[in-house]
Design a protein around this motif. Structure first.
Motif, PDB file in Angstrom:
ATOM      1  N   SER A 176      16.686 -22.249 -16.488  1.00  0.00           N
ATOM      2  CA  SER A 176      15.454 -21.733 -17.082  1.00  0.00           C
ATOM      3  C   SER A 176      15.075 -22.509 -18.343  1.00  0.00           C
ATOM      4  CB  SER A 176      15.597 -20.248 -17.405  1.00  0.00           C
ATOM      5  OG  SER A 176      16.632 -20.023 -18.348  1.00  0.00           O
ATOM      6  N   ASP A 177      16.076 -23.081 -19.022  1.00  0.00           N
ATOM      7  CA  ASP A 177      15.770 -23.891 -20.208  1.00  0.00           C
ATOM      8  C   ASP A 177      15.076 -25.193 -19.822  1.00  0.00           C
ATOM      9  OD1 ASP A 177      17.012 -22.246 -22.343  1.00  0.00           O
ATOM     10  OD2 ASP A 177      18.840 -22.625 -21.214  1.00  0.00           O
ATOM     11  N   THR A 180      11.391 -23.959 -18.859  1.00  0.00           N
ATOM     12  CA  THR A 180      10.537 -23.392 -19.908  1.00  0.00           C
ATOM     13  C   THR A 180      10.609 -24.139 -21.233  1.00  0.00           C
ATOM     14  OG1 THR A 180      12.267 -21.848 -20.655  1.00  0.00           O
ATOM     15  CG2 THR A 180      10.787 -21.096 -18.902  1.00  0.00           C
ATOM     16  N   ARG A 181      11.685 -24.892 -21.463  1.00  0.00           N
ATOM     17  CA  ARG A 181      11.857 -25.548 -22.761  1.00  0.00           C
ATOM     18  C   ARG A 181      12.052 -27.049 -22.626  1.00  0.00           C
ATOM     19  NH1 ARG A 181      16.876 -22.890 -25.244  1.00  0.00           N
ATOM     20  NH2 ARG A 181      16.364 -24.367 -26.906  1.00  0.00           N
ATOM     21  N   VAL A 205      15.142 -14.259 -17.262  1.00  0.00           N
ATOM     22  CA  VAL A 205      13.794 -14.596 -17.735  1.00  0.00           C
ATOM     23  C   VAL A 205      12.825 -13.504 -17.294  1.00  0.00           C
ATOM     24  CG1 VAL A 205      14.268 -17.074 -17.682  1.00  0.00           C
ATOM     25  CG2 VAL A 205      13.264 -15.958 -15.669  1.00  0.00           C
ATOM     26  N   LEU A 211       8.140 -18.891 -12.174  1.00  0.00           N
ATOM     27  CA  LEU A 211       8.908 -20.120 -12.410  1.00  0.00           C
ATOM     28  C   LEU A 211       9.398 -20.723 -11.102  1.00  0.00           C
ATOM     29  CD1 LEU A 211      11.048 -19.200 -15.566  1.00  0.00           C
ATOM     30  CD2 LEU A 211       9.040 -20.698 -15.455  1.00  0.00           C
ATOM     31  N   SER A 214       6.636 -22.512  -9.233  1.00  0.00           N
ATOM     32  CA  SER A 214       5.861 -23.465 -10.027  1.00  0.00           C
ATOM     33  C   SER A 214       5.989 -24.890  -9.486  1.00  0.00           C
ATOM     34  CB  SER A 214       6.331 -23.444 -11.483  1.00  0.00           C
ATOM     35  OG  SER A 214       7.652 -23.951 -11.600  1.00  0.00           O
TER      36      SER A 214
END
Length: 300
Positions: A176-177, A180-181, A205, A211, A214
């Motif tokens: 997820s990092d 999203t980051r 999340v 996500l 996506s």
């Protein structure tokens, strides 16, 4: 944990304990027609079938495009064998019948992949707690023991990432990092055994379906599958009946392995799960927590 494997037709895997009271009927619903249709003769004596192996009852950087991902020496992590043993991960010393059962599953999965020129599998279940994450981990471990393949195990249960917990690892970053980051993928990866790399989750999340569906996720999934010709990618995905997360990601995988739990998964839940996967080939079904005797199946 996985307790047995049925291999008539597409691999069905009996994992865990008893062969369903009402669950025996459930088991008989899965057919050699890719498990996409349902049989009605539920009363057949499953124990007379051959092919089971039975087991006893884990400052934001610039956006990185997939084309920019570079792979260097992936860091190795040391695992606590007591945690692995407590969580029934077969990287710890494990009884030979358990190893044999996962080896049988591995062989059947490899055959199915080779027949269809596939290299990616989603492991999922109808509901929570049916053993999908442990099945994904142990299948990955068993596949990695085949010297002709490398394996990437990816935790995409973004609501409840559990692979790192089952392995006893506390990663600084998770998938997820990356999503999203923009944390680089190579920062996330770690090796737990020869030929076996993990792309972990980390924390839940709030928008997992978005996500997983996506373009960035689709691009990453394609890169993970295409980077190495000998690589098999195992995706641990969320339960099918609790959210639309798995359906959102399913177009990115070649096939799925469905984990059901004896005396817990209902026929209705299993059929609904298969319906949600109707556009995804099913390589087999794992029956978890079956309580049939190991020796009887190994002797067949």
């Amino acid at each position: 944990m996985v307790r047995g494997i049925r291999v008539d037709g597409p691999p069905a895997v009996a994992v865990g304990g008893k062969l369903l009271n009402g669950s025996r009927q459930l088991w008989e619903h899965y057919t050699v027609e890719g498990f996409n249709k349902v049989r009605t003769h539920a009363g057949r004596d499953t124990q007379s079938e051959s092919g089971y192996a039975q087991l006893p009852a884990q400052d934001k950087p610039a956006t990185e495009s997939v084309s920019q991902i570079t792979y260097s020496q992936t860091r190795s992590v040391s695992l606590d064998r007591s945690i692995l043993a407590d969580n029934h991960v077969i990287l710890a010393p494990t009884a030979p019948p358990i190893i044999a059962a996962y080896s049988l599953l591995r062989t059947q999965v490899l055959q199915r992949l080779a027949e269809n020129n596939w290299n990616s599998i989603a492991v999922t279940s109808p509901s929570m707690g049916e053993g999908k994450t442990l099945t994904a981990i142990n299948l990955a471990v068993s596949l990695a023991r085949d010297v002709s393949h490398t394996v990437l195990l990816v935790d995409l249960d973004l609501r409840r990432p559990a692979i790192h917990k089952t392995l006893g690892v506390s990663p600084e970053f998770g998938v997820s990092d990356y999503l999203t980051r923009d944390v680089p993928i190579q920062t996330l990866l770690f090796t737990i055994a020869e030929r076996l790399v993990v792309l972990p989750g980390r924390v839940p999340v709030d928008n997992p379906a978005e996500l997983l569906s996506s373009p960035r996720m689709a691009e990453l999934a394609d890169e993970l599958k295409r980077r190495y010709a000998s690589r098999i990618v195992i995706f641990d995905l969320p339960p099918l009946l609790s959210s639309d997360d798995t359906m959102a990601f399913a177009p990115n995988v070649d096939a799925a392995l469905l984990v059901i739990e004896e005396d817990a998964t209902t026929i209705e839940d299993a059929e609904n799960a298969l319906m949600y996967l109707k556009s995804t080939p099913i390589v087999g079904t794992v029956l978890n927590k079956s309580e049939q005797e190991i020796e009887a199946y190994l002797a067949t």
